[in-house]
Enzyme design. Structure first.
Site, mmCIF file in Angstrom:
data_model
loop_
_atom_site.group_PDB
_atom_site.id
_atom_site.type_symbol
_atom_site.label_atom_id
_atom_site.label_comp_id
_atom_site.label_asym_id
_atom_site.label_seq_id
_atom_site.Cartn_x
_atom_site.Cartn_y
_atom_site.Cartn_z
ATOM 1 N N HIS A 102 5.622 -11.063 -3.779
ATOM 2 C CA HIS A 102 5.399 -9.700 -2.858
ATOM 3 C C HIS A 102 6.080 -10.014 -1.584
ATOM 4 O O HIS A 102 5.532 -10.128 -0.358
ATOM 5 C CB HIS A 102 4.282 -9.333 -2.609
ATOM 6 C CG HIS A 102 3.925 -7.814 -2.090
ATOM 7 N ND1 HIS A 102 3.238 -6.830 -2.532
ATOM 8 C CD2 HIS A 102 4.517 -7.274 -1.052
ATOM 9 C CE1 HIS A 102 3.255 -5.641 -1.958
ATOM 10 N NE2 HIS A 102 4.256 -6.090 -0.645
ATOM 11 N N ASN A 132 5.602 2.418 -6.878
ATOM 12 C CA ASN A 132 4.988 2.725 -5.545
ATOM 13 C C ASN A 132 5.750 3.830 -5.039
ATOM 14 O O ASN A 132 7.026 3.883 -5.005
ATOM 15 C CB ASN A 132 5.436 1.431 -4.693
ATOM 16 C CG ASN A 132 4.755 0.183 -5.127
ATOM 17 O OD1 ASN A 132 3.793 0.393 -6.017
ATOM 18 N ND2 ASN A 132 5.133 -1.064 -4.470
ATOM 19 N N ARG A 157 -5.117 -4.938 -7.001
ATOM 20 C CA ARG A 157 -3.883 -5.455 -7.110
ATOM 21 C C ARG A 157 -3.474 -6.523 -6.028
ATOM 22 O O ARG A 157 -3.762 -6.076 -4.904
ATOM 23 C CB ARG A 157 -2.802 -4.329 -7.277
ATOM 24 C CG ARG A 157 -1.479 -4.911 -7.279
ATOM 25 C CD ARG A 157 -0.288 -3.790 -7.344
ATOM 26 N NE ARG A 157 0.924 -4.262 -7.214
ATOM 27 C CZ ARG A 157 1.700 -4.022 -6.144
ATOM 28 N NH1 ARG A 157 1.291 -3.151 -5.092
ATOM 29 N NH2 ARG A 157 3.053 -4.376 -6.092
ATOM 30 N N GLU A 161 1.058 1.582 -5.962
ATOM 31 C CA GLU A 161 0.658 1.620 -4.494
ATOM 32 C C GLU A 161 1.156 3.186 -4.045
ATOM 33 O O GLU A 161 2.263 3.868 -4.632
ATOM 34 C CB GLU A 161 1.764 1.128 -3.637
ATOM 35 C CG GLU A 161 1.761 -0.516 -3.398
ATOM 36 C CD GLU A 161 2.623 -1.245 -2.586
ATOM 37 O OE1 GLU A 161 3.400 -0.735 -1.691
ATOM 38 O OE2 GLU A 161 2.810 -2.417 -2.913
ATOM 39 N N TYR A 176 5.577 6.862 -1.919
ATOM 40 C CA TYR A 176 5.161 7.162 -0.623
ATOM 41 C C TYR A 176 5.643 8.639 -0.323
ATOM 42 O O TYR A 176 4.953 9.270 0.394
ATOM 43 C CB TYR A 176 5.507 6.080 0.418
ATOM 44 C CG TYR A 176 4.503 5.035 0.270
ATOM 45 C CD1 TYR A 176 5.126 3.967 -0.821
ATOM 46 C CD2 TYR A 176 3.368 4.845 0.834
ATOM 47 C CE1 TYR A 176 4.320 2.732 -0.828
ATOM 48 C CE2 TYR A 176 2.678 3.584 0.707
ATOM 49 C CZ TYR A 176 3.220 2.655 -0.211
ATOM 50 O OH TYR A 176 2.453 1.542 -0.499
ATOM 51 N N GLU A 218 8.922 -4.383 -5.792
ATOM 52 C CA GLU A 218 9.973 -3.655 -4.830
ATOM 53 C C GLU A 218 11.337 -4.707 -4.554
ATOM 54 O O GLU A 218 11.481 -4.923 -3.547
ATOM 55 C CB GLU A 218 9.331 -3.145 -3.548
ATOM 56 C CG GLU A 218 8.578 -2.173 -3.941
ATOM 57 C CD GLU A 218 7.808 -1.493 -2.563
ATOM 58 O OE1 GLU A 218 8.266 -1.931 -1.510
ATOM 59 O OE2 GLU A 218 7.058 -0.515 -2.761
#
Ligand SMILES: OC[C@@H]1[C@@H](O)[C@H](O)[C@@H](O)c2nc(CNc3ccccc3)cn21
Length: 449
Positions: free
Chosen positions: A122, A293, A78, A353, A295, A167
């Site tokens: 991005h 994504n 990606r 991600e 985290y 995002e």
């Protein structure tokens, strides 16, 4: 007896990067500057004065980096397109050298059996468009669709996975509300306008893809951070709900439900505009997948002074934290995936991600880099994904963040997320132990978990 973990046949294993964080050469061969060019060269914005002028030098070392992907056994890669490399003014004339760079990269990936997963935006908005208002100008939906058409036209014969945005929340919150990311605005009235225009641009690019007869997958990538109330008091529960509406539901609700979450008005208050109804017809173009994504999570306490959500995340005493100050909480990934599945009709999902910055030891004798905390992070989060699959979530693949240590935006090069260590002085790449672990994971389709 530990259960043998099996991921679905055809589950896609990859790794992610983004253009400005790895490419370097931001103005080479006719490329136009992005808003990050000005932002990183403004003293005080980036730790240690680091910039993306060289980064991982991927623009010149891309063939070596594809070899690394092959060594790890990646099935997918990606990456994002630098809009200004292809359209130096953001609109109009195409820079053939920029287009050729991505054309060559896609061909080399495919020649190595690696699926290209392309993200159109991005965060590196062409400076020329920012000078015309950027994400604050409603015309940007058309500018973005025109750029998308250029990329579809060049690559859709070989690229079968497109993501419009990476995002939008981070762009609006960091770039327009808190000013921590380019273009560095700090304006609570601008943030919702930028956020809404990002979603309009997403819809316009999806609409353009369908209108040109695009037959492959197109979707959006969002960061989702589950918000848990610190206590079950109504104040804390409502604080978590505001934080959730602001970071999470504010993006996928318009895309799937054609409306914002009601709670967002409580977040922005007087700064929240009324939107034309036709905007939601544009935003809610049907998509083929959602890139998530993930985290960390946050545990939120009511806090009247914490703008805009009036909620403060509380540090969890017994938890492990990464170098970016994020709690390691894999259960939050399962909760996130089941929330998306239940709220939006179980759309196909990719983890686009997931990863962690930990302090990595220097390269040891024999070239090994022992990063057990990162291996543990991946193990925990992949088990959490498997739990979501067992719960019926339609998981299609996983991309680790990141292939390479890279420019971690305002953190500069101080935060290392890579499966591969980069010596930024020499540009030497070294696979970390986590890369070898990931290679086994891929080869066994997750059985070694
Ligand atoms: O911070 C690690 C990565 C970053 O390098 C990627 O470019 C970006 O897509 C990315 N998004 C997140 C998740 N969300 C986030 C939260 C607060 C600030 C910035 C990002 C982490 N990351």
């Amino acid at each position: 007896m530990t259960q043998t973990i099996r991921f679905p046949d055809g589950f896609l294993w990859g790794a992610s990067t983004s253009a400005y964080q790895i490419e370097g050469s931001p103005l080479a061969d006719g490329a136009g500057p992005s808003i990050w060019q000005r932002f990183v060269h403004t003293p005080g914005n980036i730790r240690d004065g680091d910039t993306g002028d060289i980064a991982c030098d991927h623009y010149r070392r891309w063939e070596q980096d594809v070899e690394l992907m092959k060594q790890i056994g990646l099935q997918a890669y990606r990456f994002s397109i630098n809009w200004g490399r292809v359209l130096p003014q953001g609109r109009g004339a195409v820079n053939q050298a920029g287009l050729d760079f991505y054309d060559r990269l896609v061909d080399r990936l495919l020649a190595n059996g690696i699926k290209p997963m392309v993200t159109l935006f991005h965060w590196d908005l062409p400076e020329a468009l920012d000078n015309q208002g950027g994400w604050l100008n409603r015309d940007i939906a058309d500018w973005f669709a025109d750029y998308a058409r250029v990329m579809y036209g060049k690559l859709d014969d070989r690229v079968t996975s497109w993501a419009t945005l990476n995002e939008p929340w981070v762009v609006a919150d960091g770039g327009y509300l808190h000013g921590t990311l380019a273009p560095g605005h700090r304006n609570r009235f601008e943030a919702p306008i930028a956020s809404h225009n990002l979603l309009r641009a997403h819809g316009a690019a999806v609409k353009a893809y369908r209108e040109m007869g695009g037959k492959h997958d197109i979707g959006i990538v969002v960061n989702i951070e589950p918000k848990y109330p610190a206590t079950n008091s109504p104040a804390d529960v409502d604080a978590a709900a505001r934080a959730h509406a602001y970071m999470n539901a504010q993006y996928l609700d318009p895309v799937f439900l054609g409306r914002y979450p009601e709670k967002i008005k409580d977040v922005y208050g007087e700064a929240w505009p009324e939107w034309p109804a036709e905007d939601f017809e544009l935003i809610k173009q049907p998509i083929d997948f959602v890139g998530v994504n993930y985290y960390t999570r946050s545990v939120n306490k009511d806090d009247a002074l914490a703008y805009p959500v009036r909620a403060t995340p509380l540090r969890q005493t017994s938890a492990t934290y990464t170098e970016t100050g994020w709690e390691v909480y894999a259960r939050g990934l399962t909760d996130t995936l089941t929330w998306v599945a239940q709220r939006y009709g179980n759309p196909p999902l990719y983890i686009t991600e997931n990863g962690a910055a930990f302090f990595d030891p220097p390269v040891a004798e024999g070239g090994r880099i022992n990063d057990p905390l990162r291996v543990d992070y991946y193990q925990k989060h992949l088990r959490a994904i498997h739990d979501a699959i067992e719960a019926g979530v339609d998981m299609r693949g996983y991309c680790a963040w990141s292939l390479l240590d890279n420019l971690e935006w305002a953190h500069g090069f101080s935060k290392r997320f890579g499966l591969v260590h980069v010596n930024f002085a020499t540009q030497e790449r070294t696979l970390k132990d986590s890369a070898y672990y990931y290679r086994e994971l891929i080869a066994s389709n997750g059985k070694v978990l």
